[in-house]
Scaffold this active site. Sequence first.
Site, PDB file in Angstrom:
ATOM      1  N   GLU A 104      14.121  48.102  22.367  1.00  0.00           N
ATOM      2  CA  GLU A 104      13.406  49.313  21.976  1.00  0.00           C
ATOM      3  C   GLU A 104      12.818  50.018  23.197  1.00  0.00           C
ATOM      4  O   GLU A 104      12.861  51.250  23.298  1.00  0.00           O
ATOM      5  CB  GLU A 104      12.287  48.971  20.974  1.00  0.00           C
ATOM      6  CG  GLU A 104      12.802  48.416  19.657  1.00  0.00           C
ATOM      7  CD  GLU A 104      12.896  46.898  19.636  1.00  0.00           C
ATOM      8  OE1 GLU A 104      12.699  46.303  18.568  1.00  0.00           O
ATOM      9  OE2 GLU A 104      13.187  46.299  20.714  1.00  0.00           O
ATOM     10  N   CYS A 129       9.697  43.153  17.570  1.00  0.00           N
ATOM     11  CA  CYS A 129       8.640  42.167  17.788  1.00  0.00           C
ATOM     12  C   CYS A 129       7.303  42.894  17.969  1.00  0.00           C
ATOM     13  O   CYS A 129       7.247  44.125  18.102  1.00  0.00           O
ATOM     14  CB  CYS A 129       8.954  41.306  19.009  1.00  0.00           C
ATOM     15  SG  CYS A 129       8.870  42.223  20.578  1.00  0.00           S
ATOM     16  N   CYS A 132       7.049  45.199  21.035  1.00  0.00           N
ATOM     17  CA  CYS A 132       7.705  46.508  20.913  1.00  0.00           C
ATOM     18  C   CYS A 132       6.958  47.431  19.960  1.00  0.00           C
ATOM     19  O   CYS A 132       6.906  48.641  20.176  1.00  0.00           O
ATOM     20  CB  CYS A 132       9.149  46.333  20.459  1.00  0.00           C
ATOM     21  SG  CYS A 132      10.183  45.602  21.734  1.00  0.00           S
TER      22      CYS A 132
END
Length: 296
Positions: A104, A129, A132
């Site tokens: 990302e 996650c 991110c």
Amino acid sequence: MNENLLHALNDCPPRLAQSLLPYLSDEQFSASFSAEDVTALQQVSGLSAAELAIALLPIAASYAVAPLSHFNVGAIAHGESGRWYLGANMEFAAAPLQQTVHAEQSAITHAWLSGESRLTAVTVNYTPCGHCRQFMNELNCAEQLMIALPGCATQSLHYYLPNAFGPQDLGVTQMLFDPQTQRLSEHDDPLVQAAINAASQSYAPYTGAYSGIALQLASGYWITGRYAENAAFNPSLPPLQSALILMQLHGHPVSALRRAVLVEVAQASLSQREATAATLSALGCHQLETVTVTVK
């Protein structure tokens, strides 16, 4: 064509794979698709925009560099301009794990360095996650940003990050992707000046530690990267990593690195120097020039 891209085509629907060949075979392909490209790919493949983004994730993931996890993640940042920017995770063997780039971050930084002013969505092949999610919360579009995943309903960023801590909690109103232009002292060396220009556009509202880097390749071509800070600090992206993202996505091997210049502002409260030197050394580049500049 990059061998990884060729393999990735096997994971795309056949009609889409066939229509992608002219793009991926073009030596000038920069891992992004214009709004016109997206429309054309939809028409040929018969996919909706959302379906097309999911179908393109294997192409994005083919850019991954994962010698540690062997786990390839691909992402697409959807620019408000209509252009889609690919990204993938990057790991650096023999460098600290904290230097890793998440997919990302890669796609978003790709859009940022390409001049995009705002994003509308991020499509990724695995659930983002926490690192991110926090990184995306720094964006000027965080309140409206949508996250799309295979097999899941598209949801807002704040569905995944409720009660978020971010720039507003620290009184920051100019956020990541908003124009940043620091007035820094200049230099006669073109490569140093390129790094200064990158530093002047870096995003460091919490520390004021503006920094940028310029990497010169064997061809003489150079790539720049700039610092992107985060309210939670740890998800901040160093300038070297942002430059390495472009190198990878634009097809330049790290073996082509010949010169690296890091620019930092004088008397900054933090320095990128040691971490940058360690990561470059892990990539086989053992010389880093550091230049300190002043804010005018």
